[in-house]
Design an enzyme around this catalytic site. Structure first.
Site, mmCIF file in Angstrom:
data_model
loop_
_atom_site.group_PDB
_atom_site.id
_atom_site.type_symbol
_atom_site.label_atom_id
_atom_site.label_comp_id
_atom_site.label_asym_id
_atom_site.label_seq_id
_atom_site.Cartn_x
_atom_site.Cartn_y
_atom_site.Cartn_z
ATOM 1 N N LYS A 19 139.029 -23.534 0.975
ATOM 2 C CA LYS A 19 138.018 -22.539 1.359
ATOM 3 C C LYS A 19 136.649 -23.198 1.576
ATOM 4 O O LYS A 19 135.979 -22.934 2.565
ATOM 5 C CB LYS A 19 137.891 -21.452 0.286
ATOM 6 C CG LYS A 19 139.159 -20.652 0.062
ATOM 7 C CD LYS A 19 138.956 -19.530 -0.937
ATOM 8 C CE LYS A 19 138.653 -19.990 -2.356
ATOM 9 N NZ LYS A 19 139.746 -20.736 -3.020
ATOM 10 N N ARG A 93 137.851 -11.169 -5.355
ATOM 11 C CA ARG A 93 139.033 -11.792 -5.949
ATOM 12 C C ARG A 93 139.891 -10.794 -6.710
ATOM 13 O O ARG A 93 140.905 -11.185 -7.277
ATOM 14 C CB ARG A 93 138.550 -12.848 -6.937
ATOM 15 C CG ARG A 93 138.803 -14.270 -6.538
ATOM 16 C CD ARG A 93 138.254 -15.069 -7.694
ATOM 17 N NE ARG A 93 138.682 -16.412 -7.760
ATOM 18 C CZ ARG A 93 138.063 -17.416 -7.151
ATOM 19 N NH1 ARG A 93 137.057 -17.193 -6.349
ATOM 20 N NH2 ARG A 93 138.474 -18.640 -7.355
ATOM 21 N N ARG A 127 139.340 -34.299 -6.477
ATOM 22 C CA ARG A 127 138.167 -33.688 -5.826
ATOM 23 C C ARG A 127 136.855 -34.144 -6.472
ATOM 24 O O ARG A 127 136.723 -34.221 -7.678
ATOM 25 C CB ARG A 127 138.255 -32.169 -5.929
ATOM 26 C CG ARG A 127 136.939 -31.491 -5.546
ATOM 27 C CD ARG A 127 137.083 -30.058 -5.241
ATOM 28 N NE ARG A 127 137.547 -29.263 -6.363
ATOM 29 C CZ ARG A 127 137.799 -27.981 -6.270
ATOM 30 N NH1 ARG A 127 137.656 -27.351 -5.113
ATOM 31 N NH2 ARG A 127 138.206 -27.307 -7.322
ATOM 32 N N ARG A 160 134.739 -31.296 -11.298
ATOM 33 C CA ARG A 160 134.666 -30.001 -11.956
ATOM 34 C C ARG A 160 135.485 -29.992 -13.241
ATOM 35 O O ARG A 160 136.563 -30.535 -13.289
ATOM 36 C CB ARG A 160 135.160 -28.906 -10.996
ATOM 37 C CG ARG A 160 134.080 -28.506 -10.036
ATOM 38 C CD ARG A 160 134.562 -27.604 -8.945
ATOM 39 N NE ARG A 160 135.432 -26.507 -9.375
ATOM 40 C CZ ARG A 160 135.811 -25.534 -8.561
ATOM 41 N NH1 ARG A 160 135.395 -25.519 -7.310
ATOM 42 N NH2 ARG A 160 136.605 -24.572 -8.995
ATOM 43 N N ARG A 171 144.509 -21.176 -13.204
ATOM 44 C CA ARG A 171 143.790 -20.588 -12.053
ATOM 45 C C ARG A 171 144.788 -20.061 -11.013
ATOM 46 O O ARG A 171 144.555 -19.037 -10.388
ATOM 47 C CB ARG A 171 142.856 -21.634 -11.424
ATOM 48 C CG ARG A 171 141.603 -21.876 -12.265
ATOM 49 C CD ARG A 171 140.922 -23.183 -11.947
ATOM 50 N NE ARG A 171 140.446 -23.276 -10.592
ATOM 51 C CZ ARG A 171 140.139 -24.426 -9.981
ATOM 52 N NH1 ARG A 171 140.292 -25.574 -10.621
ATOM 53 N NH2 ARG A 171 139.706 -24.421 -8.752
HETATM 54 P P1 G5P Z 1 135.769 -21.173 -7.094
HETATM 55 O O1 G5P Z 1 134.693 -22.166 -7.109
HETATM 56 O O2 G5P Z 1 135.772 -20.118 -6.047
HETATM 57 P P2 G5P Z 1 138.531 -21.715 -6.443
HETATM 58 O O3 G5P Z 1 139.415 -22.021 -7.588
HETATM 59 O O4 G5P Z 1 138.822 -20.451 -5.752
HETATM 60 O O5 G5P Z 1 137.127 -21.997 -7.058
HETATM 61 P P3 G5P Z 1 138.173 -24.106 -5.179
HETATM 62 O O6 G5P Z 1 138.770 -24.873 -6.293
HETATM 63 O O7 G5P Z 1 136.698 -24.159 -4.968
HETATM 64 O O8 G5P Z 1 138.640 -22.644 -5.239
HETATM 65 P P4 G5P Z 1 138.648 -24.365 -2.343
HETATM 66 O O9 G5P Z 1 137.215 -24.088 -2.089
HETATM 67 O O10 G5P Z 1 139.656 -23.408 -1.806
HETATM 68 O O11 G5P Z 1 138.946 -24.605 -3.862
HETATM 69 O O12 G5P Z 1 139.046 -25.791 -1.783
HETATM 70 P P5 G5P Z 1 138.148 -27.089 -1.363
HETATM 71 O O13 G5P Z 1 137.158 -27.384 -2.413
HETATM 72 O O14 G5P Z 1 137.696 -26.938 0.060
HETATM 73 O O15 G5P Z 1 139.325 -28.191 -1.357
HETATM 74 C C1 G5P Z 1 139.904 -28.621 -2.574
HETATM 75 C C2 G5P Z 1 140.035 -30.159 -2.550
HETATM 76 O O16 G5P Z 1 141.042 -30.523 -1.590
HETATM 77 C C3 G5P Z 1 138.767 -30.911 -2.115
HETATM 78 O O17 G5P Z 1 138.684 -32.125 -2.826
HETATM 79 C C4 G5P Z 1 138.985 -31.175 -0.621
HETATM 80 O O18 G5P Z 1 138.258 -32.322 -0.147
HETATM 81 C C5 G5P Z 1 140.493 -31.407 -0.610
HETATM 82 N N1 G5P Z 1 141.162 -31.080 0.658
HETATM 83 C C6 G5P Z 1 140.880 -30.104 1.544
HETATM 84 N N2 G5P Z 1 141.752 -30.126 2.562
HETATM 85 C C7 G5P Z 1 142.638 -31.137 2.309
HETATM 86 C C8 G5P Z 1 143.790 -31.664 2.981
HETATM 87 O O19 G5P Z 1 144.188 -31.214 4.060
HETATM 88 N N3 G5P Z 1 144.436 -32.698 2.377
HETATM 89 C C9 G5P Z 1 144.019 -33.241 1.189
HETATM 90 N N4 G5P Z 1 144.711 -34.281 0.662
HETATM 91 N N5 G5P Z 1 142.938 -32.784 0.542
HETATM 92 C C10 G5P Z 1 142.251 -31.744 1.078
HETATM 93 O O20 G5P Z 1 135.875 -20.444 -8.499
HETATM 94 C C11 G5P Z 1 135.818 -21.172 -9.696
HETATM 95 C C12 G5P Z 1 135.844 -20.220 -10.877
HETATM 96 O O21 G5P Z 1 134.715 -19.359 -10.832
HETATM 97 C C13 G5P Z 1 135.062 -18.045 -11.267
HETATM 98 C C14 G5P Z 1 136.495 -18.141 -11.763
HETATM 99 O O22 G5P Z 1 136.463 -18.482 -13.115
HETATM 100 C C15 G5P Z 1 137.059 -19.291 -10.916
HETATM 101 O O23 G5P Z 1 138.168 -19.909 -11.516
HETATM 102 N N6 G5P Z 1 134.916 -17.118 -10.128
HETATM 103 C C16 G5P Z 1 135.172 -15.806 -10.163
HETATM 104 N N7 G5P Z 1 135.634 -15.004 -11.149
HETATM 105 C C17 G5P Z 1 135.818 -13.697 -10.848
HETATM 106 N N8 G5P Z 1 135.594 -13.169 -9.620
HETATM 107 C C18 G5P Z 1 135.134 -13.945 -8.600
HETATM 108 N N9 G5P Z 1 134.920 -13.395 -7.385
HETATM 109 C C19 G5P Z 1 134.910 -15.323 -8.851
HETATM 110 N N10 G5P Z 1 134.487 -16.365 -8.069
HETATM 111 C C20 G5P Z 1 134.494 -17.436 -8.859
HETATM 112 MG MG MG Z 2 135.493 -23.713 -3.343
#
Ligand code: G5P
Ligand code: MG
Length: 225
Positions: A19, A93, A127, A160, A171
Site C-alpha cells: 500500500k 480497516r 523492510r 518497524r 496482523r
Molecule cells: P499500517 O502502517 O497501515 P499495515 O500493516 O497495513 O501497516 P504496512 O505494513 O504498512 O501495512 P504496506 O504499506 O501495505 O504495509 O506495504 P509497503 O510498506 O508498501 O511494503 C512492504 C515491504 O515490502 C516494503 O519493504 C516494500 O519495499 C516491500 N515491497 C513492496 N513491493 C514489493 C515486491 O514486489 N517485492 C518485494 N520483494 N518487496 C516488495 O498499520 C500499522 C498498525 O497501525 C494500526 C494497527 O495497529 C496496525 O497494525 N492501525 C490501525 N488500527 C486500527 N484502524 C486503522 N485504520 C489503523 N491504521 C493503522
Molecule cells: Mg504502509
C-alpha cells in the site's frame, strides 16, 4: 474544461501488500495527497504525544487501535484537506470505520491489493522506513542507495517494531477477521477494484492504467454537471 471535482480514493490490502509503495507511485503520478493512518500513528508515537503513548502497545502487538480513536483522528485530518484530491492508506480497516468515513464523504474508488500471505511474510522482515516522509525500502526489492540512509534526505532509516514474524502473523489475522469484511462493504457499493499478484512492479502498471482512465472520467462527469 469545466469544473473539476476532487477525487477521493482508498487503498486497501493486507499488511505488507505494498500500500505504501503503490501510494508513493500514485502521488508521484497523479498528484493526490497521501494520508496513511499508520504513518500518522507512528509520528504520534515518535513525538510521544498522549495519543501515541496510548496506542503504542496496541500497534506493537499487531492489534488494531480502537475505532473511535482512529476515526476521529483521520476524519479531522481529512476535514483539513476538503478541497484536495486524496488517497487514504490504512483506513478504513473495519466496517465501523468505513461507515464513519461514509458519513463525511463518498469514496470514488477503492484500490484493493490482493497479495498472498506467504509473499508478505517474506517481505516484511527486510523492510526499512524513513519515518518523517513515510518512504519505504526493502533490502531485496528497492534498497536505499546507501545502506541504512534515506535517498532524499540522507537521514537514518529504521525498522518497524511490529515487523517481527510473530507480530506479522497477528496482523494478518486481524486483517482476515476485521478488515476483509470492508472489501465486501465496498464491493456492494460498486467501487472496489482488485489487483492481484506477488510483485508490485507487475501490479503497478494495471493500477496506473486504471487511474489514468478513472481520474479524467470523474472530472469529465462533473464538468458536465
Ligand atoms: P499500517 O502502517 O497501515 P499495515 O500493516 O497495513 O501497516 P504496512 O505494513 O504498512 O501495512 P504496506 O504499506 O501495505 O504495509 O506495504 P509497503 O510498506 O508498501 O511494503 C512492504 C515491504 O515490502 C516494503 O519493504 C516494500 O519495499 C516491500 N515491497 C513492496 N513491493 C514489493 C515486491 O514486489 N517485492 C518485494 N520483494 N518487496 C516488495 O498499520 C500499522 C498498525 O497501525 C494500526 C494497527 O495497529 C496496525 O497494525 N492501525 C490501525 N488500527 C486500527 N484502524 C486503522 N485504520 C489503523 N491504521 C493503522
Ligand atoms: Mg504502509
Amino acid at each position: 474544461m469545466g469544473l473539476l471535482r476532487v477525487f477521493r480514493a482508498v487503498i486497501m490490502g493486507p499488511p505488507g501488500s505494498g500500500k505504501g509503495t503503490v501510494s508513493n507511485r500514485i502521488t508521484d503520478s497523479f498528484g493526490l495527497k497521501h494520508l496513511s493512518s499508520g504513518d500518522i500513528l507512528r509520528a504520534n508515537i515518535k513525538a510521544k504525544t498522549e495519543l501515541g503513548l496510548l496506542m503504542k502497545s496496541c500497534i506493537d502487538q499487531g492489534q488494531l487501535v480502537p475505532d473511535d480513536v482512529i476515526s476521529r483522528l483521520i476524519l479531522s485530518n481529512l476535514r483539513n484537506m476538503d478541497h484536495s484530491s486524496w488517497l487514504l492508506d490504512g483506513f478504513p480497516r473495519t466496517v465501523a470505520q468505513a461507515e464513519s468515513l461514509d458519513s463525511m464523504c463518498t469514496v470514488d474508488t477503492v484500490i484493493n491489493l490482493d497479495v498472498p500471505f506467504q509473499t508478505i511474510k517474506e517481505r516484511l522482515t527486510s523492510r526499512w522506513l524513513h519515518l518523517p516522509s513515510g518512504r519505504v525500502y526493502n533490502t531485496d526489492f528497492n534498497p536505499p542507495k546507501i545502506p541504512g540512509l534515506d535517498d532524499v534526505t540522507g537521514e537514518p532509516l529504521i525498522q518497524r517494531e511490529d515487523d517481527t514474524p510473530e507480530t506479522v502473523t497477528r496482523r494478518l489475522k486481524a486483517y482476515e477477521f476485521q478488515t476483509q469484511p470492508v472489501l465486501e462493504y465496498y464491493r456492494s457499493k460498486g467501487v472496489l477494484e482488485t489487483f492481484s499478484g506477488t510483485e508490485t512492479n507487475k501490479i503497478w502498471p494495471h493500477v496506473h492504467t486504471f487511474l489514468t482512465r478513472k481520474i479524467p472520467h470523474v472530472q469529465q462527469i462533473c464538468g458536465q454537471a
